[in-house]
Design a protein around this motif. Structure first.
Motif, PDB file in Angstrom:
ATOM      1  N   PRO B  19      10.693  10.375   8.977  1.00 59.39           N
ATOM      2  CA  PRO B  19      10.474   9.101   8.290  1.00 59.39           C
ATOM      3  C   PRO B  19       9.085   9.057   7.679  1.00 59.39           C
ATOM      4  O   PRO B  19       8.161   9.715   8.164  1.00 59.39           O
ATOM      5  CB  PRO B  19      10.616   8.070   9.406  1.00 59.39           C
ATOM      6  CG  PRO B  19      10.393   8.807  10.673  1.00 59.39           C
ATOM      7  CD  PRO B  19      10.823  10.211  10.423  1.00 59.39           C
ATOM      8  N   PRO B  20       8.916   8.290   6.606  1.00 58.87           N
ATOM      9  CA  PRO B  20       7.597   8.207   5.977  1.00 58.87           C
ATOM     10  C   PRO B  20       6.605   7.490   6.882  1.00 58.87           C
ATOM     11  O   PRO B  20       6.993   6.834   7.857  1.00 58.87           O
ATOM     12  CB  PRO B  20       7.862   7.399   4.714  1.00 58.87           C
ATOM     13  CG  PRO B  20       9.106   6.636   5.005  1.00 58.87           C
ATOM     14  CD  PRO B  20       9.910   7.473   5.939  1.00 58.87           C
ATOM     15  N   ALA B  21       5.312   7.625   6.559  1.00 54.18           N
ATOM     16  CA  ALA B  21       4.286   6.970   7.360  1.00 54.18           C
ATOM     17  C   ALA B  21       4.519   5.460   7.385  1.00 54.18           C
ATOM     18  O   ALA B  21       4.400   4.814   8.419  1.00 54.18           O
ATOM     19  CB  ALA B  21       2.906   7.289   6.796  1.00 54.18           C
ATOM     20  N   LEU B  22       4.878   4.916   6.236  1.00 50.79           N
ATOM     21  CA  LEU B  22       5.158   3.478   6.177  1.00 50.79           C
ATOM     22  C   LEU B  22       6.314   3.238   5.221  1.00 50.79           C
ATOM     23  O   LEU B  22       6.343   3.795   4.118  1.00 50.79           O
ATOM     24  CB  LEU B  22       3.919   2.712   5.685  1.00 50.79           C
ATOM     25  CG  LEU B  22       4.100   1.205   5.466  1.00 50.79           C
ATOM     26  CD1 LEU B  22       4.288   0.481   6.793  1.00 50.79           C
ATOM     27  CD2 LEU B  22       2.915   0.614   4.717  1.00 50.79           C
ATOM     28  N   ALA B  23       7.274   2.449   5.681  1.00 54.38           N
ATOM     29  CA  ALA B  23       8.373   2.060   4.809  1.00 54.38           C
ATOM     30  C   ALA B  23       8.544   0.552   4.895  1.00 54.38           C
ATOM     31  O   ALA B  23       8.878   0.026   5.959  1.00 54.38           O
ATOM     32  CB  ALA B  23       9.659   2.772   5.225  1.00 54.38           C
ATOM     33  N   VAL B  24       8.264  -0.122   3.818  1.00 52.82           N
ATOM     34  CA  VAL B  24       8.443  -1.569   3.762  1.00 52.82           C
ATOM     35  C   VAL B  24       9.666  -1.812   2.888  1.00 52.82           C
ATOM     36  O   VAL B  24       9.764  -1.263   1.798  1.00 52.82           O
ATOM     37  CB  VAL B  24       7.207  -2.259   3.147  1.00 52.82           C
ATOM     38  CG1 VAL B  24       7.434  -3.756   2.997  1.00 52.82           C
ATOM     39  CG2 VAL B  24       5.971  -1.992   3.995  1.00 52.82           C
ATOM     40  N   ALA B  25      10.611  -2.605   3.388  1.00 52.08           N
ATOM     41  CA  ALA B  25      11.836  -2.835   2.627  1.00 52.08           C
ATOM     42  C   ALA B  25      12.200  -4.311   2.600  1.00 52.08           C
ATOM     43  O   ALA B  25      12.388  -4.923   3.651  1.00 52.08           O
ATOM     44  CB  ALA B  25      12.986  -2.020   3.217  1.00 52.08           C
ATOM     45  N   GLY B  26      12.249  -4.859   1.419  1.00 57.08           N
ATOM     46  CA  GLY B  26      12.754  -6.218   1.216  1.00 57.08           C
ATOM     47  C   GLY B  26      12.021  -7.301   1.980  1.00 57.08           C
ATOM     48  O   GLY B  26      12.644  -8.194   2.544  1.00 57.08           O
ATOM     49  N   ALA B  36       4.024 -15.782  -0.751  1.00 55.72           N
ATOM     50  CA  ALA B  36       2.933 -14.819  -0.854  1.00 55.72           C
ATOM     51  C   ALA B  36       3.483 -13.431  -1.155  1.00 55.72           C
ATOM     52  O   ALA B  36       2.848 -12.636  -1.840  1.00 55.72           O
ATOM     53  CB  ALA B  36       2.122 -14.802   0.435  1.00 55.72           C
ATOM     54  N   LEU B  37       4.664 -13.138  -0.620  1.00 54.10           N
ATOM     55  CA  LEU B  37       5.318 -11.860  -0.895  1.00 54.10           C
ATOM     56  C   LEU B  37       6.769 -12.143  -1.237  1.00 54.10           C
ATOM     57  O   LEU B  37       7.421 -12.939  -0.569  1.00 54.10           O
ATOM     58  CB  LEU B  37       5.256 -10.941   0.331  1.00 54.10           C
ATOM     59  CG  LEU B  37       3.874 -10.436   0.753  1.00 54.10           C
ATOM     60  CD1 LEU B  37       4.003  -9.628   2.038  1.00 54.10           C
ATOM     61  CD2 LEU B  37       3.232  -9.598  -0.339  1.00 54.10           C
ATOM     62  N   ASP B  38       7.259 -11.468  -2.268  1.00 53.28           N
ATOM     63  CA  ASP B  38       8.612 -11.740  -2.720  1.00 53.28           C
ATOM     64  C   ASP B  38       9.385 -10.423  -2.829  1.00 53.28           C
ATOM     65  O   ASP B  38       9.178  -9.661  -3.766  1.00 53.28           O
ATOM     66  CB  ASP B  38       8.537 -12.465  -4.074  1.00 53.28           C
ATOM     67  CG  ASP B  38       9.893 -12.974  -4.519  1.00 53.28           C
ATOM     68  OD1 ASP B  38      10.860 -12.820  -3.741  1.00 53.28           O
ATOM     69  OD2 ASP B  38       9.976 -13.522  -5.631  1.00 53.28           O
ATOM     70  N   ASP B  39      10.217 -10.167  -1.858  1.00 53.50           N
ATOM     71  CA  ASP B  39      11.074  -8.987  -1.842  1.00 53.50           C
ATOM     72  C   ASP B  39      10.277  -7.697  -2.100  1.00 53.50           C
ATOM     73  O   ASP B  39      10.578  -6.934  -3.014  1.00 53.50           O
ATOM     74  CB  ASP B  39      12.187  -9.155  -2.890  1.00 53.50           C
ATOM     75  CG  ASP B  39      13.297  -8.132  -2.677  1.00 53.50           C
ATOM     76  OD1 ASP B  39      13.439  -7.642  -1.538  1.00 53.50           O
ATOM     77  OD2 ASP B  39      14.001  -7.822  -3.650  1.00 53.50           O
ATOM     78  N   VAL B  40       9.283  -7.486  -1.278  1.00 51.11           N
ATOM     79  CA  VAL B  40       8.413  -6.327  -1.462  1.00 51.11           C
ATOM     80  C   VAL B  40       8.982  -5.103  -0.743  1.00 51.11           C
ATOM     81  O   VAL B  40       9.347  -5.176   0.429  1.00 51.11           O
ATOM     82  CB  VAL B  40       6.990  -6.627  -0.927  1.00 51.11           C
ATOM     83  CG1 VAL B  40       6.167  -5.344  -0.807  1.00 51.11           C
ATOM     84  CG2 VAL B  40       6.293  -7.620  -1.840  1.00 51.11           C
ATOM     85  N   SER B  41       9.103  -4.013  -1.468  1.00 57.18           N
ATOM     86  CA  SER B  41       9.495  -2.735  -0.877  1.00 57.18           C
ATOM     87  C   SER B  41       8.530  -1.665  -1.358  1.00 57.18           C
ATOM     88  O   SER B  41       8.224  -1.603  -2.548  1.00 57.18           O
ATOM     89  CB  SER B  41      10.917  -2.346  -1.303  1.00 57.18           C
ATOM     90  OG  SER B  41      11.831  -3.339  -0.888  1.00 57.18           O
ATOM     91  N   LEU B  42       8.036  -0.877  -0.446  1.00 56.05           N
ATOM     92  CA  LEU B  42       7.190   0.249  -0.852  1.00 56.05           C
ATOM     93  C   LEU B  42       7.169   1.296   0.249  1.00 56.05           C
ATOM     94  O   LEU B  42       7.540   1.028   1.389  1.00 56.05           O
ATOM     95  CB  LEU B  42       5.770  -0.228  -1.171  1.00 56.05           C
ATOM     96  CG  LEU B  42       4.971  -0.945  -0.091  1.00 56.05           C
ATOM     97  CD1 LEU B  42       4.151   0.050   0.710  1.00 56.05           C
ATOM     98  CD2 LEU B  42       4.037  -1.969  -0.729  1.00 56.05           C
ATOM     99  N   THR B  43       6.761   2.491  -0.142  1.00 58.14           N
ATOM    100  CA  THR B  43       6.744   3.605   0.807  1.00 58.14           C
ATOM    101  C   THR B  43       5.399   4.310   0.744  1.00 58.14           C
ATOM    102  O   THR B  43       4.845   4.493  -0.333  1.00 58.14           O
ATOM    103  CB  THR B  43       7.849   4.623   0.434  1.00 58.14           C
ATOM    104  OG1 THR B  43       9.080   3.909   0.338  1.00 58.14           O
ATOM    105  CG2 THR B  43       7.982   5.693   1.496  1.00 58.14           C
ATOM    106  N   VAL B  44       4.883   4.662   1.902  1.00 54.55           N
ATOM    107  CA  VAL B  44       3.701   5.523   1.963  1.00 54.55           C
ATOM    108  C   VAL B  44       4.144   6.824   2.620  1.00 54.55           C
ATOM    109  O   VAL B  44       4.390   6.868   3.824  1.00 54.55           O
ATOM    110  CB  VAL B  44       2.571   4.883   2.790  1.00 54.55           C
ATOM    111  CG1 VAL B  44       1.385   5.834   2.899  1.00 54.55           C
ATOM    112  CG2 VAL B  44       2.128   3.559   2.189  1.00 54.55           C
TER     113      VAL B  44
END
Lengths: 292, 270
Positions: B19-26, B36-44
């Motif tokens: 798995p990636p170091a960080l996975a942010v989904a939805g 403040a955050l709206d459906d944020v997804s990102l991967t590190v």
């Protein structure tokens, strides 16, 4: 249906990273570390120690001396003889030290939250309730130091409890310290404008201190004002004072102990809920601007 | 709160894939009515330098608060090395190192004391903590300042101590929230270089929040966050293409300024 990807993800993470188990020794290290930091900060702030000590001593040396002749205290438990007013007021002053300490550490926590030290504490992998409890224990250790320093000086001022009393008062101090610290912790989570210590003194410390049995026995309060008497009866600080008073004379005041323990648990639980990320209290109050 | 379990991730990692170091989904997060955050997804990815680029108020600090579990994400999922921060906070937090935007060192304690305190918060005993502190200070070039009070350090040195502190428990993911704010150009460059060396040496994933484009290099990954939404994610080249701009600065402006009009309607933002 949703199980499959979930277990797949878990399997993937398990394959690459070993699962984390927090060993018991880690808990001990963590609590020791928090107490150690508190002690270091305390030693670095000699002024804080001095002012924490001078405050009750002023009450003892000046206020109590002045009122010695005005307020006669008859024989009430746990005392077995007529006592000087200084002797009566000393346990209340010990409780005052703890009250100040509990609130001061809560203030420092608000300050900590602002400078971010609280956030450093909360990113520890240990459960949040444990971190807050450790923080409380650290505060209690500091207040014990101050309480005993005060009692030692008071000894030379003819406030002499039986020697065993200095031992039996220890658990009472810990319990009342826990209650007052938990109260401070709860306040630190609920209010964001606590940095103004003057308002805390006005609205919390003085009302709690004066509407208790710290300065005058409750039967005297009852004589002069019945409503005030009832306020004193509902003030948890009264029971902290009585618990310490009895313990200092080697006696156990079961009712006070129960009230103090009950309040301690209630305040602590409320504080833990307030700091619980899923309860969302921090999120509602916070926002990025608040946390900076 | 098991009934509030987040929905299963749309793209579960394959069992043979780390798995990636960080996975942010939805992830969506609101303070009152303000999103403040709206459906944020990102991967590190592991071993990557991912810049979280966004103007002030883009939601960077909120995202950091959610990743570090100052408060819980109500929607979506945040995984550190595959561990969900809500379900397995201990596993996630023990693999996470953070440098907050605000200074978080005890000024009156020594550098060593600050580091040892942090180590104990991760259950590392005093003896081992001291050894690791020296090691960590060595890696940021401050080994000779271990006994000094933090107050005596410069702003740049304090930041390096904070990085050393964040590395004490050997995390696999390092979050830095605008670490170069308030530093002069020299210290800023040194800090960026320091973190890049760390990535090369330790292979940790870095999420570096900033609004300073000069801190980004060609091989980095960029996530553009604006008004709580991810506007672009990818390499600098992909960002240039997305912003249809000759350089990163104008691409960034295009994505956060001009691109806004087309994207916000329907977002429900005030």
């Amino acid at each position: 249906m949703s199980r499959l990807p979930e277990s797949a993800a878990t399997a993937a993470s398990a394959a690459s990273e070993p699962p984390v188990r927090l060993p018991f020794s880690g808990y001990a290290i963590c609590m020791a570390g928090i107490c150690w930091r508190e002690a270091l900060r305390f030693l670095n702030q000699r002024g804080r120690f001095l002012s924490a000590l001078v405050r009750p001593l002023v009450w003892l040396f000046i206020f109590a001396a002045g009122f010695r002749s005005v307020l006669g205290v008859s024989i009430i438990p746990p005392y077995e003889t007529y006592i000087l007013y200084e002797v009566y007021v000393a346990p209340g002053l010990v409780a005052m030290i703890q009250l100040f300490n509990g609130l001061q550490s809560s203030l420092s926590m608000v300050y900590d939250r602002e400078v971010g030290a609280m956030r450093i504490l909360l990113v520890s992998p240990y459960p949040r309730w444990f971190l807050l409890l450790s923080k409380l224990v650290a505060g209690i250790c500091v207040s014990l130091l101050q309480a005993y320093a005060f009692l030692a000086i008071a000894w030379f001022w003819e406030v002499e409890a039986p020697p065993i009393g200095y031992l039996t008062v220890l658990p009472a101090l810990m319990l009342s310290g826990l209650m007052l610290g938990a109260m401070g912790l709860l306040m630190s989570s609920l209010f964001r404008q606590l940095e103004n210590f003057a308002s805390v003194m006005n609205f919390v410390i003085f009302p709690m201190f004066f509407t208790s049995s710290a300065l005058y026995p409750l039967w005297k309060v009852q004589e002069s004002s019945l409503p005030l008497y009832y306020i004193c009866l509902f003030n948890p600080f009264t029971y902290a004072v009585e618990l310490i008073r009895f313990a200092l004379y080697g006696q156990f005041d079961a009712f006070s102990a129960m009230v103090v323990a009950g309040c301690a648990v209630a305040f602590l639980c409320a504080a833990i809920v307030a700091y619980d990320p899923s309860a969302g209290l921090m999120a509602r109050r916070g926002g990025p601007d608040a946390a900076k | 709160m098991t009934d509030l379990a987040p929905p299963a991730p749309r793209d579960p990692p394959l069992p043979d894939e780390a798995p990636p170091a960080l996975a942010v989904a939805g992830v969506t997060h609101a303070f009152g009515a303000r999103k403040a955050l709206d459906d944020v997804s990102l991967t590190v990815p592991r071993g990557s330098f991912t810049a979280l680029l966004g103007p002030n108020g883009a939601g960077k600090t909120t995202l950091f608060s959610l990743i570090t579990r100052l408060y819980d994400n109500r929607t979506g999922s945040i995984r550190v090395l595959g561990h969900d921060v809500r379900r397995e906070p201990a596993a996630a937090l023990s693999r996470l190192g953070v440098v907050f935007q605000a200074r978080t060192l005890d000024l009156d304690l020594s550098v060593m004391q600050n580091l040892v305190y942090h180590a104990t918060l991760h259950g590392i005993g005093f003896g081992r903590a001291k050894a690791r502190a020296l090691e960590a200070l060595e890696s940021v070039g401050l080994a000779d300042r271990a006994r000094d009070k933090v107050r005596q350090l410069s702003g740049g040195q304090m930041r390096r101590v904070e990085i050393a502190r964040a590395l004490m428990h050997r995390p696999r993911l390092l979050l830095l929230d605008e670490p170069t704010v308030g530093l002069d150009i020299g210290s800023r460059a040194a800090l960026v270089a320091e973190v890049r060396r760390l990535i090369a040496r330790e292979g940790i994933g870095v999420l570096w929040a900033t609004h300073i484009i000069e801190e980004i290099e060609a091989g980095d990954r960029i996530v553009v966050l604006h008004r709580g939404r991810v506007r672009a994610e990818g390499s600098p080249q992909e960002l240039l293409a997305a912003g249809r701009a000759p350089d990163l600065a104008s691409a960034f402006l295009a994505l956060t300024g001009a691109g806004e009009a087309g994207e916000t309607h329907g977002g429900g933002e005030a």
